[in-house]
Design an enzyme around this catalytic site. Structure first.
Site, PDB file in Angstrom:
ATOM      1  N   GLU A 157      78.500  36.155  52.864  1.00  0.00           N
ATOM      2  CA  GLU A 157      78.631  34.899  52.132  1.00  0.00           C
ATOM      3  C   GLU A 157      80.088  34.643  51.748  1.00  0.00           C
ATOM      4  O   GLU A 157      80.587  33.509  51.870  1.00  0.00           O
ATOM      5  CB  GLU A 157      77.768  34.925  50.881  1.00  0.00           C
ATOM      6  CG  GLU A 157      77.852  33.643  50.064  1.00  0.00           C
ATOM      7  CD  GLU A 157      77.024  33.721  48.807  1.00  0.00           C
ATOM      8  OE1 GLU A 157      76.009  33.024  48.742  1.00  0.00           O
ATOM      9  OE2 GLU A 157      77.395  34.488  47.898  1.00  0.00           O
ATOM     10  N   LYS A 166      72.919  28.527  69.571  1.00  0.00           N
ATOM     11  CA  LYS A 166      72.714  27.804  70.830  1.00  0.00           C
ATOM     12  C   LYS A 166      71.250  27.389  70.961  1.00  0.00           C
ATOM     13  O   LYS A 166      70.346  28.180  70.703  1.00  0.00           O
ATOM     14  CB  LYS A 166      73.119  28.677  72.015  1.00  0.00           C
ATOM     15  CG  LYS A 166      74.608  28.993  72.039  1.00  0.00           C
ATOM     16  CD  LYS A 166      74.977  29.831  73.249  1.00  0.00           C
ATOM     17  CE  LYS A 166      76.480  30.134  73.252  1.00  0.00           C
ATOM     18  NZ  LYS A 166      76.871  30.977  74.418  1.00  0.00           N
ATOM     19  N   ASP A 174      70.574  35.844  61.421  1.00  0.00           N
ATOM     20  CA  ASP A 174      71.272  35.391  62.620  1.00  0.00           C
ATOM     21  C   ASP A 174      70.796  33.980  62.950  1.00  0.00           C
ATOM     22  O   ASP A 174      69.597  33.755  63.157  1.00  0.00           O
ATOM     23  CB  ASP A 174      70.958  36.336  63.781  1.00  0.00           C
ATOM     24  CG  ASP A 174      71.860  36.103  64.978  1.00  0.00           C
ATOM     25  OD1 ASP A 174      72.255  34.934  65.224  1.00  0.00           O
ATOM     26  OD2 ASP A 174      72.171  37.072  65.686  1.00  0.00           O
ATOM     27  N   GLU A 188      66.470  46.521  57.891  1.00  0.00           N
ATOM     28  CA  GLU A 188      67.756  46.275  58.546  1.00  0.00           C
ATOM     29  C   GLU A 188      67.787  47.052  59.862  1.00  0.00           C
ATOM     30  O   GLU A 188      67.753  48.285  59.847  1.00  0.00           O
ATOM     31  CB  GLU A 188      68.918  46.712  57.648  1.00  0.00           C
ATOM     32  CG  GLU A 188      70.288  46.541  58.277  1.00  0.00           C
ATOM     33  CD  GLU A 188      70.539  45.133  58.768  1.00  0.00           C
ATOM     34  OE1 GLU A 188      70.822  44.984  59.978  1.00  0.00           O
ATOM     35  OE2 GLU A 188      70.423  44.180  57.965  1.00  0.00           O
TER      36      GLU A 188
END
Length: 203
Positions: free
Chosen positions: A185, A112, A108, A59
């Site tokens: 979630e 775009k 992520d 992380e």
């Protein structure tokens, strides 16, 4: 963070030891990796549920790392090691065929189009995951972004080394057995987005 994280953090500056189980204070028989564990809900749940398994958690964001360190300390878990850098570096560091499972949940999505090249799932990283998995090992991917689910499915099958054994829609619509859920979630479900849960086996 100042006292415990240095004890848990992996040092990739030296080659990986021949016996990765020795990296853990606990006596572990199996090794798994979770990429981008967020707040650590799933990582902590799995480590608690399976004390004979050693978990590598990656992380890069300090808030998520802090939550995981606090939970590890509070529950006195000894079967987790952490890394706060790029998961690709850890995958390269790990010996070939060293993991039984790799989890990538709600990464992520870079929605775009011009940012799609930044998505973690790409040919190079799938090759890294495939190399690190044992024969028959599992790669699990969950996302609430349909375009990223499709993206991952196409690239995993294009790789040629992963099999997708789903037979019915329930195989990807229903959460994994024993799934604890995550805060991200829960937010997605509140906002009406339906996650997909993909499972691939190294073939």
């Amino acid at each position: 963070m100042e006292r415990l994280l240095p004890q848990l953090a992996l040092d990739l500056s030296e080659p990986a030891p021949g016996n990765l189980s020795g990296l853990f204070a606990a006596d572990v028989e199996d090794l798994r990796l979770e990429i981008g564990f967020g707040g650590g809900e799933h990582l902590i749940h799995e480590a608690r549920k399976t004390p004979s398994c050693g978990f590598f958690g990656v992380e890069p964001f300090v808030n998520g790392m802090a939550k995981a360190v606090a939970a590890i300390k509070g529950e006195e878990l000894t079967n987790i090691r952490l890394y706060d850098g790029d998961a690709a570096n850890l995958l390269d560091w790990l010996p070939s065929q060293s993991l039984s499972r790799v989890d990538l949940f709600y990464p992520d999505p870079w929605p775009k189009r011009r940012h799609w090249k930044r998505r973690f799932v790409n040919a190079d990283n799938l090759a890294r995951i495939h190399r690190a998995l044992r024969p028959g090992g599992v790669f699990r991917f969950a996302s609430d972004i349909p375009s990223y689910v499709d993206w991952t499915m196409i690239r995993a099958l294009r790789h040629g080394g992963f099999a997708w054994p789903a037979e019915t829609a329930a195989d990807w619509r229903e959460p994994y057995p024993g799934w604890p859920g995550t805060r991200y979630e829960a937010k997605a479900l509140r906002e009406g987005r339906r996650p997909a849960y993909l499972t691939f086996f190294k073939s």
